[in-house]
Design an enzyme around this catalytic site. Structure first.
Site, PDB file in Angstrom:
ATOM      1  N   LYS A   7      -4.797   3.013  -7.679  1.00 10.69           N
ATOM      2  CA  LYS A   7      -4.152   3.233  -6.410  1.00 10.69           C
ATOM      3  C   LYS A   7      -3.768   2.261  -5.488  1.00 10.69           C
ATOM      4  O   LYS A   7      -2.769   2.134  -4.663  1.00 10.69           O
ATOM      5  CB  LYS A   7      -5.064   4.305  -5.365  1.00 10.69           C
ATOM      6  CG  LYS A   7      -5.003   5.720  -6.115  1.00 10.69           C
ATOM      7  CD  LYS A   7      -5.546   6.586  -5.198  1.00 10.69           C
ATOM      8  CE  LYS A   7      -5.509   8.004  -5.587  1.00 10.69           C
ATOM      9  NZ  LYS A   7      -6.503   8.408  -6.809  1.00 10.69           N
TER      10      LYS A   7
ATOM     11  N   GLU B 108      -2.974  10.544   4.492  1.00 11.08           N
ATOM     12  CA  GLU B 108      -3.989  11.629   4.193  1.00 11.08           C
ATOM     13  C   GLU B 108      -4.763  11.310   3.092  1.00 11.08           C
ATOM     14  O   GLU B 108      -4.396  10.525   2.127  1.00 11.08           O
ATOM     15  CB  GLU B 108      -3.471  13.030   4.272  1.00 11.08           C
ATOM     16  CG  GLU B 108      -2.904  13.326   2.866  1.00 11.08           C
ATOM     17  CD  GLU B 108      -1.630  13.036   2.733  1.00 11.08           C
ATOM     18  OE1 GLU B 108      -0.706  12.639   3.462  1.00 11.08           O
ATOM     19  OE2 GLU B 108      -1.147  13.073   1.267  1.00 11.08           O
TER      20      GLU B 108
ATOM     21  N   SER C 226      -7.930   5.125 -15.405  1.00 11.83           N
ATOM     22  CA  SER C 226      -7.121   4.747 -14.116  1.00 11.83           C
ATOM     23  C   SER C 226      -8.530   4.258 -13.323  1.00 11.83           C
ATOM     24  O   SER C 226      -7.991   3.522 -12.329  1.00 11.83           O
ATOM     25  CB  SER C 226      -7.016   6.103 -13.676  1.00 11.83           C
ATOM     26  OG  SER C 226      -7.879   7.115 -13.787  1.00 11.83           O
TER      27      SER C 226
HETATM   28  C1  LIG Z   1      -6.404   9.494  -7.435  1.00 14.58           C
HETATM   29  C2  LIG Z   1      -6.897   9.195  -8.807  1.00 14.58           C
HETATM   30  C3  LIG Z   1      -6.242   9.601  -9.891  1.00 14.58           C
HETATM   31  C4  LIG Z   1      -5.121  10.753 -10.086  1.00 14.58           C
HETATM   32  O1  LIG Z   1      -3.977  10.475  -9.214  1.00 14.58           O
HETATM   33  P1  LIG Z   1      -2.640  10.324 -10.183  1.00 14.58           P
HETATM   34  O2  LIG Z   1      -1.526  10.078  -9.035  1.00 14.58           O
HETATM   35  O3  LIG Z   1      -2.336  11.438 -10.980  1.00 14.58           O
HETATM   36  O4  LIG Z   1      -2.736   9.106 -10.888  1.00 14.58           O
HETATM   37  C5  LIG Z   1      -6.377   9.578 -11.337  1.00 14.58           C
HETATM   38  N1  LIG Z   1      -7.609   8.610 -11.654  1.00 14.58           N
HETATM   39  C6  LIG Z   1      -8.321   8.135 -10.660  1.00 14.58           C
HETATM   40  C7  LIG Z   1      -9.256   7.011 -10.796  1.00 14.58           C
HETATM   41  C8  LIG Z   1      -7.922   8.156  -9.260  1.00 14.58           C
HETATM   42  O5  LIG Z   1      -8.510   7.568  -8.316  1.00 14.58           O
END
Ligand SMILES: *Cc1c(COP(=O)(O)O)cnc(C)c1O
Length: 392
Positions: free
Chosen positions: A88, A110, A375
């Site tokens: 993010k 938000e 992610s």
């Molecule tokens: C917020 C988040 C997501 C989901 O958001 P996307 O916009 O779909 O990527 C996925 N993995 C992690 C670790 C997150 O913090």
């Protein structure tokens, strides 16, 4: 690569459905964003933050034990090693920097679970911008550590106390604050959702992920992966991981949704699998809704995937049959998280564990190479893991 038309449409999906009070403001953003973010000056600054602050390029790690276990070659793109623990931050720094270039004086956003709030508050501390984060009262109660982080970073955390006191109420409050002072305020959106140009902008900022994967694989002697797999909430880490492979038909792109307790239970967040077309948060896409258009309260064990919509890019790529959509239940994600932890010594975020769960669902061939976008890291999910695996 994939870009929308000039009105923000990917096929029939996307657009900019916004209150009249915001027309001027969103129009200004539509007119300016490309000119600014493609400029040499912006790129030099942004790339230097990505390198020295976020810690990019993140490694592409060949997970040997996982590979051996599944009989295929598995690479993990280590977004969990980014500063603040997930992808993010790539987007948050990009947008706050854009706000500065546009002469804006304050940032609002938000947040649901608080991950986007923390990333935005971090970027604001870095770039010296006042920051206000709207968060549902119930979420503030549930996510104390992230609230503390945001406050320590200098952000004002404003509780949203209407409705269900969760993400959608926080979104309403943030939009209200934006309408009150559109000229000086920049609204940071955390995924490839919202009115045009947000989906395009967020996808561009996250596309660094696949740009790096492509180079890193080539350095290791591989032209293309056979599969790229990512979890989808709004879809930003997924589109980031897919972006530079979209026009290469050899690479299959797999998006994994959160099935929650199961796609037939109503306690689910499997948006594309179950959704119908509709408008939410400023754009047309698939949504989980009833026949008369009521949005269902979604459910997933992972807060980051607990969203009733999905970015318009993914709806388009799905209808074009360019991405394949799978889903993983809470239980499957938990098992995949434990498996990665024990096999590789990496505790993943629960969101990312949904992508890992897909390894059990795809009929791979032995010579296939698979990239999984990891992610985020699991620190924020330790409470859940503790409750489920009942460690003392
Ligand atoms: C917020 C988040 C997501 C989901 O958001 P996307 O916009 O779909 O990527 C996925 N993995 C992690 C670790 C997150 O913090």
């Amino acid at each position: 690569m994939i870009r929308p038309d000039k009105h923000g449409y990917y096929g029939e999906f996307g657009g900019a459905f916004i209150p009249e009070m915001l027309f001027q403001n969103v129009y200004e953003l539509q007119q300016q964003y490309e000119k600014i973010i493609f400029s040499d000056d912006f790129q030099r600054t942004y790339q230097s933050y990505l390198k020295d602050y976020v810690g990019r390029p993140t490694p592409l790690y060949e997970a040997q034990n996982l590979s051996q276990h599944y009989g295929v070659k598995v690479w993990l793109k280590r977004e969990d090693l980014c500063h603040t623990g997930a992808h993010k931050i790539n987007n948050a720094i990009g947008q706050v920097l854009l706000a500065k270039y546009m002469g804006k004086q304050r940032i609002i956003a938000e947040t649901g679970a608080g991950q986007h709030g923390v990333a935005t508050a971090t970027a604001c501390a870095l770039l010296n911008m006042p920051c206000q984060i709207f968060m549902g009262e119930k979420d503030i109660e549930r996510q104390k550590l992230n609230v503390l982080r945001m406050k320590m970073l200098g952000a004002i955390v404003t509780p949203a106390s209407s409705g269900s006191k969760t993400l959608k109420d926080a979104t309403n409050e943030a939009i209200r604050a934006w309408i009150q002072d559109p000229q000086h305020t920049y609204y940071v959106i955390g995924s490839v959702v919202g009115p045009h140009p947000y989906p395009d902008m967020v996808a561009l900022f996250q596309s660094i992920i696949s740009q790096e994967i492509k180079t890193q694989l080539q350095e290791k002697g591989y032209q293309y992966p056979n599969y790229v797999i990512a979890c989808v909430g709004g879809g930003s880490n997924a589109i980031g991981a897919f972006y530079h492979f979209i026009h290469n038909p050899i690479t299959q792109l797999i998006a994994v949704e959160a099935a929650g307790e199961g796609i037939h239970t109503h306690k689910t967040a499997a948006t594309i699998t179950l959704g119908k077309k509709g408008i939410l948060h400023g754009s047309l896409s698939y949504l989980i809704q009833s026949d008369d258009g009521q949005i269902f309260e979604p459910h997933s064990i992972s807060a980051g995937l607990d969203y009733p919509g999905i970015g318009p890019i993914h709806s388009f790529l799905y209808e074009q049959k360019r991405i394949q959509v799978l889903s993983a239940t809470d239980q499957e994600a938990l098992e995949a998280a434990l498996e990665l932890t024990r096999l590789e010594g990496i505790i993943p975020a629960l969101e990312s564990a949904h992508a890992l769960a897909a390894l059990k669902k795809i009929p791979f061939q032995q010579n296939h190479s698979i990239v999984i976008n990891l992610s985020g890291r699991g620190d924020k999910d330790m409470n859940t893991y503790q409750n489920v695996f009942s460690y003392e």
